[in-house]
Design a protein around this motif. Structure first.
Motif, PDB file in Angstrom:
ATOM      1  N   PRO A   1      69.254  83.038  26.870  1.00 53.94           N
ATOM      2  CA  PRO A   1      68.018  83.625  27.011  1.00 53.94           C
ATOM      3  C   PRO A   1      67.439  83.818  28.502  1.00 53.94           C
ATOM      4  O   PRO A   1      68.123  83.235  29.342  1.00 53.94           O
ATOM      5  CB  PRO A   1      66.854  82.437  26.545  1.00 53.94           C
ATOM      6  N   SER A   2      66.503  84.447  28.433  1.00 51.69           N
ATOM      7  CA  SER A   2      66.107  84.958  29.914  1.00 51.69           C
ATOM      8  C   SER A   2      65.500  83.650  30.533  1.00 51.69           C
ATOM      9  O   SER A   2      64.850  82.917  29.920  1.00 51.69           O
ATOM     10  CB  SER A   2      64.598  86.031  29.579  1.00 51.69           C
TER      11      SER A   2
ATOM     12  N   LEU B   1      68.430  73.608  37.547  1.00 51.56           N
ATOM     13  CA  LEU B   1      68.408  74.855  36.633  1.00 51.56           C
ATOM     14  C   LEU B   1      69.708  74.730  35.957  1.00 51.56           C
ATOM     15  O   LEU B   1      69.888  74.941  34.817  1.00 51.56           O
ATOM     16  CB  LEU B   1      68.331  76.087  37.635  1.00 51.56           C
TER      17      LEU B   1
ATOM     18  N   GLU C   1      74.225  92.162  32.768  1.00 50.38           N
ATOM     19  CA  GLU C   1      73.420  93.190  32.005  1.00 50.38           C
ATOM     20  C   GLU C   1      73.435  94.490  32.423  1.00 50.38           C
ATOM     21  O   GLU C   1      72.441  95.366  32.669  1.00 50.38           O
ATOM     22  CB  GLU C   1      72.031  92.692  31.894  1.00 50.38           C
TER      23      GLU C   1
ATOM     24  N   ARG D   1      63.930  90.921  41.321  1.00 44.83           N
ATOM     25  CA  ARG D   1      63.164  91.773  40.208  1.00 44.83           C
ATOM     26  C   ARG D   1      62.218  92.755  41.151  1.00 44.83           C
ATOM     27  O   ARG D   1      61.661  92.405  41.993  1.00 44.83           O
ATOM     28  CB  ARG D   1      62.252  90.968  39.349  1.00 44.83           C
TER      29      ARG D   1
ATOM     30  N   GLN E   1      62.486  73.448  42.771  1.00 49.52           N
ATOM     31  CA  GLN E   1      62.301  73.793  41.428  1.00 49.52           C
ATOM     32  C   GLN E   1      63.289  72.597  41.015  1.00 49.52           C
ATOM     33  O   GLN E   1      64.301  72.152  41.583  1.00 49.52           O
ATOM     34  CB  GLN E   1      62.717  75.130  40.953  1.00 49.52           C
TER      35      GLN E   1
ATOM     36  N   LYS F   1      71.357  82.764  34.106  1.00 51.59           N
ATOM     37  CA  LYS F   1      72.548  83.460  34.126  1.00 51.59           C
ATOM     38  C   LYS F   1      72.743  84.122  35.457  1.00 51.59           C
ATOM     39  O   LYS F   1      74.016  84.267  35.923  1.00 51.59           O
ATOM     40  CB  LYS F   1      72.546  84.493  32.981  1.00 51.59           C
TER      41      LYS F   1
ATOM     42  N   HIS G   1      72.127  90.321  26.896  1.00 53.58           N
ATOM     43  CA  HIS G   1      71.387  89.585  25.963  1.00 53.58           C
ATOM     44  C   HIS G   1      71.862  90.200  24.429  1.00 53.58           C
ATOM     45  O   HIS G   1      71.682  89.594  23.389  1.00 53.58           O
ATOM     46  CB  HIS G   1      69.896  90.251  26.022  1.00 53.58           C
TER      47      HIS G   1
HETATM   48  N1  LIG Z   1      65.605  83.759  44.418  1.00 55.76           N
HETATM   49  C1  LIG Z   1      64.986  82.773  43.474  1.00 55.76           C
HETATM   50  N2  LIG Z   1      64.284  81.916  44.059  1.00 55.76           N
HETATM   51  C2  LIG Z   1      63.528  80.938  43.477  1.00 55.76           C
HETATM   52  N3  LIG Z   1      64.000  80.723  42.047  1.00 55.76           N
HETATM   53  C3  LIG Z   1      64.691  81.627  41.390  1.00 55.76           C
HETATM   54  C4  LIG Z   1      65.341  82.783  42.065  1.00 55.76           C
HETATM   55  N4  LIG Z   1      66.058  83.465  41.302  1.00 55.76           N
HETATM   56  C5  LIG Z   1      65.704  83.034  39.964  1.00 55.76           C
HETATM   57  N5  LIG Z   1      64.987  81.810  40.097  1.00 55.76           N
HETATM   58  C6  LIG Z   1      64.580  81.022  39.136  1.00 55.76           C
HETATM   59  O1  LIG Z   1      65.504  80.508  38.523  1.00 55.76           O
HETATM   60  C7  LIG Z   1      65.671  80.600  36.968  1.00 55.76           C
HETATM   61  C8  LIG Z   1      66.673  81.390  36.355  1.00 55.76           C
HETATM   62  O2  LIG Z   1      66.548  82.891  36.718  1.00 55.76           O
HETATM   63  P1  LIG Z   1      67.638  83.723  36.664  1.00 55.76           P
HETATM   64  O3  LIG Z   1      67.533  84.995  37.221  1.00 55.76           O
HETATM   65  O4  LIG Z   1      69.135  82.981  36.992  1.00 55.76           O
HETATM   66  O5  LIG Z   1      67.631  83.838  34.809  1.00 55.76           O
HETATM   67  P2  LIG Z   1      68.483  84.601  33.787  1.00 55.76           P
HETATM   68  O6  LIG Z   1      69.158  84.056  32.872  1.00 55.76           O
HETATM   69  O7  LIG Z   1      69.302  85.762  34.680  1.00 55.76           O
HETATM   70  O8  LIG Z   1      67.248  85.483  33.372  1.00 55.76           O
HETATM   71  P3  LIG Z   1      67.159  87.247  32.868  1.00 55.76           P
HETATM   72  O9  LIG Z   1      67.845  87.170  31.379  1.00 55.76           O
HETATM   73  O10 LIG Z   1      65.809  87.514  32.683  1.00 55.76           O
HETATM   74  O11 LIG Z   1      67.853  87.790  33.932  1.00 55.76           O
HETATM   75  C9  LIG Z   1      63.990  81.315  36.646  1.00 55.76           C
HETATM   76  O12 LIG Z   1      63.249  80.232  36.359  1.00 55.76           O
HETATM   77  C10 LIG Z   1      63.861  82.079  38.024  1.00 55.76           C
HETATM   78  O13 LIG Z   1      62.364  81.694  38.256  1.00 55.76           O
END
Ligand SMILES: Nc1ncnc2c1ncn2[C@@H]1O[C@H](COP(=O)(O)OP(=O)(O)OP(=O)(O)O)[C@@H](O)[C@H]1O
Ligand SMILES: [Mg+2]
Lengths: 421, 235
Positions: free
Chosen positions: B40-41, B21, B176, A420, B18, B45, B209
């Motif tokens: 969702p965010s 996931l 996206e 990000r 963590q 994904k 989304h």
């Molecule tokens: N490089 C990383 N290192 C550690 N944790 C990560 C990393 N990338 C993502 N995460 C964690 O993994 C989880 C999922 O993130 P991810 O980016 O896969 O979500 P997303 O579904 O793509 O969200 P969005 O719709 O906002 O893009 C989040 O809690 C994020 O904090």
């Protein structure tokens, strides 16, 4: 190749920081090379100032001081020595030649040396090279003849036949000029790269003639004053000189003669071997010179740390760049190599810049350095030693780039695709 | 039964430090299929896409791309497999801004001999392939030498699509890709993307989304339904 192109493009994108980094490295490398070159040239020109002379003799003081004023024309003698002392040793059975030196006057900042024609015959510098006349002849019977060192003639634009006025004392701005007794230029010496170039040579008779009518360091006034022609008629046998150089018939005699001179009953004398005194003098400067070298090494290190900082600082904002590269197939080591390539480019550019600065600096400072310090810096391609230094700088840069490379490597593994901004 | 393009089998994944996931029991994608993935965010994904591309590896389970088990491959081979067979489009900032448009499009060919070879086979040269793709995506050839950073967002997304498609990878993964575009440009972009994927015979896995897009796809997946791990998500 691809990585190098990417590194170049990425650097170009950050060219302001990149240029500053290159500038810092260039300046530090320039400093290092300058110190190196000055150090080497100083040592070389220093060692080649005098050769073939077995003993330097003067009034009793320090051997370094004696060497400084008699050979380097730096500083002043504490005392003069009597002409009889010189004659005594000039006639010594082991002595094959003797050169008297009489110092104390100057001309527009250049020292005047009163000596005999033996000087042109026996003085040696460098690899036992004799003095050569570029033009004209040595001074002869007339006391008011002067032979110029190459640099004096060049800097002050004197030709054969010009006349010039000597000043009393060695201050650059001398209030007391021997302006009633001008000297005529009869010879100009070829360049030697030694203090000889910065010296005006007159006969001892000329030296004597200048000071005939002086009493207690002041010129005579009014009728007591002698004209040049009156001086020519007078007795111009020298009474005092500052120092003398001796050549012996065999090297082995050196220590015996030295001991003998140091124990001379007529007046306190000091005889030194020029090689030993040079060594002593250089070891005095050696520490300073080494300190300078070490400092310049540290400055280069600081330049490289600057580069390291710049690259590390850029890493965060470039995570995106790395993720894109990863998504199109770059391996983590590509990312690491990209940063090494970047450091390499910066360091190389810095080194080239440093070399260019060095050349510019030497081109600009060559003249003044030679004129004021007698230091001739050649505008030469770097020697093997300098290349080794440059290679070491490059290696250091690459080693240091391992830090950002490793960080970027870890980062690109940890970030995956989700960065990000 | 033919090997599916993508076959996920009992996949577990957690980011270091963590909680788990993702836990996906089964997910398949066939060649030429267009799949819409929503969630969702924070639901993982983007992480899943990274796993499919082999940028991350699963802690347990298998991700098979064209029959090759990513976890069983060495890192280098995984990187090669990714560039050989997949093209990525992100949400935004897809391009290296300091390279020209053309150089950006050609990036996969620099890292993959296979993509280069395919591009040349079809269009004579990789540069011709880049030009053709951009043209199909509605970008004038005059843009080719321009700095990528100087393009508008919509233009950049199309350049990214061209980059994902050059050399005909079997799978185009889009994270996206339209969220930075307005509605008009979004539909236009998707249409072009579909056309080009169809022309290249590539499958498309697109994350968004925006549920309204789902109707254009062969299949629609919701990550929370697939995922047996239940991460805390927004919304
Ligand atoms: N490089 C990383 N290192 C550690 N944790 C990560 C990393 N990338 C993502 N995460 C964690 O993994 C989880 C999922 O993130 P991810 O980016 O896969 O979500 P997303 O579904 O793509 O969200 P969005 O719709 O906002 O893009 C989040 O809690 C994020 O904090
Ligand atoms: Mg995401």
């Amino acid at each position: 190749m691809l990585l190098l192109r990417l590194a170049l493009a990425s650097l170009n994108n950050r060219r302001f920081t990149a240029l500053l980094t290159v500038l810092a490295i260039a300046l530090s490398v320039c400093l290092l090379l300058t110190v190196e070159r000055v150090r080497n040239e100083a040592r070389a020109s220093f060692a080649s100032t005098i050769s073939g002379t077995d003993l330097v003799v003067g009034a009793r003081s320090g051997s370094v001081n004696l060497l400084l004023y008699s050979v380097f024309r730096i500083g002043n003698a504490t005392n003069n020595i009597r002409w009889e002392s010189f004659e005594h040793y000039a006639r010594h059975p082991r002595v094959s030649w003797a050169i008297p030196l009489s110092l104390g006057d100057s001309h527009r900042g250049y020292r005047v040396l009163g000596t005999s024609t033996a000087y042109f015959e026996h003085y040696r510098y460098g690899r036992r090279q004799a003095l050569q006349l570029a033009e004209g002849r040595p001074f002869a019977a007339d006391p008011f003849e002067v032979v110029l060192g190459a640099e004096v003639a060049q800097a002050l634009d004197y030709r054969l036949g010009d006349s010039l006025v000597l000043a009393h004392g060695v201050a650059r701005i001398s209030l007391l000029k021997h302006d009633d007794k001008p000297f005529r230029v009869v010879g100009i010496l070829a360049r030697t790269g030694t203090p000889v170039d910065r010296t005006l040579h007159v006969s001892l008779a000329g030296m004597q003639a200048l000071h005939l009518d002086w009493r207690n360091g002041m010129p005579a006034q009014g009728s007591a004053r002698l004209s040049a022609d009156q001086a020519r008629e007078a007795d111009l046998a020298p009474r005092q000189i500052t120092a003398f150089l001796l050549g012996l018939d065999s090297r082995i005699a050196t220590f015996a003669v030295q001991r003998e001179i140091n124990a001379y009953p007529g007046e306190p004398l000091l005889a030194v071997l020029p090689g030993v005194a040079l060594q002593e003098l250089w070891s005095l400067m050696g520490t300073a010179e080494q300190a300078l070298f070490v400092i310049s090494l540290f400055v280069v290190l600081i330049g490289l740390v600057g580069m390291l900082t710049a690259i590390l600082a850029s890493l965060n904002e470039r995570r995106r760049e790395m993720a894109i590269l990863r998504s199109v197939g770059a391996r983590p080591w590509h990312i690491a190599a990209l940063l090494v390539a970047e450091a390499l480019v910066l360091a190389l550019a810095g080194m080239l810049g440093g070399l260019a600065l060095l050349c510019l600096g030497i081109a600009a400072a060559q003249g003044p350095l030679q004129a004021h310090y007698g230091l001739y810096l050649p505008l030469a391609w770097p020697g093997a030693h300098e290349w080794r230094l440059l290679a070491a700088v490059l290696v250091a840069a690459v080693l240091m780039s391992a830090v950002p490379a490793w960080r970027a490597y870890r980062q690109s593994l940890a970030d995956g695709l989700s960065i990000r901004l | 039964m033919t090997t599916p393009l993508l076959d996920i089998d009992d996949l577990h994944f957690a980011w270091p430090g963590q909680p788990e996931l993702l836990h996906i029991a089964q997910l398949r994608l066939d060649a030429g299929e267009r799949v819409f993935l929503e969630g969702p965010s924070g639901s993982g994904k983007t992480t899943l896409l990274g796993l499919i591309g082999g940028v991350q590896t699963a802690s347990r389970g298998h991700v098979r791309l064209l029959g090759a088990d990513l976890a069983a491959l060495r890192a280098g081979a995984r990187d090669r497999l990714r560039v050989d067979h997949t093209g990525f489009i992100f949400q935004q900032f897809n391009l290296l801004p300091f390279l020209s448009v053309e150089a950006n499009v050609l990036l996969p060919c620099q890292f993959s001999a296979l993509r280069r070879q395919r591009a040349c086979q079809r269009h004579g040269s990789e540069r011709a392939a880049a030009g053709r793709l951009l043209e199909h995506l509605g970008l004038s050839p005059a843009l080719l030498p321009r700095r990528a950073g100087a393009l508008s967002i919509g233009q950049q997304q199309r350049v990214a699509a061209a980059r994902a498609l050059i050399g005909q990878p079997e799978l185009v993964i889009a994270d996206e890709p339209t969220s930075a575009l307005d509605a008009d440009r979004r539909d236009g972009f998707l249409r072009l993307l579909f056309d080009e994927c169809r022309a290249a015979g590539a499958s498309l896995l697109l994350v968004s989304h925006d549920r309204s897009l789902a109707r254009h796809f062969d299949r629609r997946l919701a990550l929370p339904e697939l995922n047996r791990a239940h991460p805390a998500t927004e919304r």
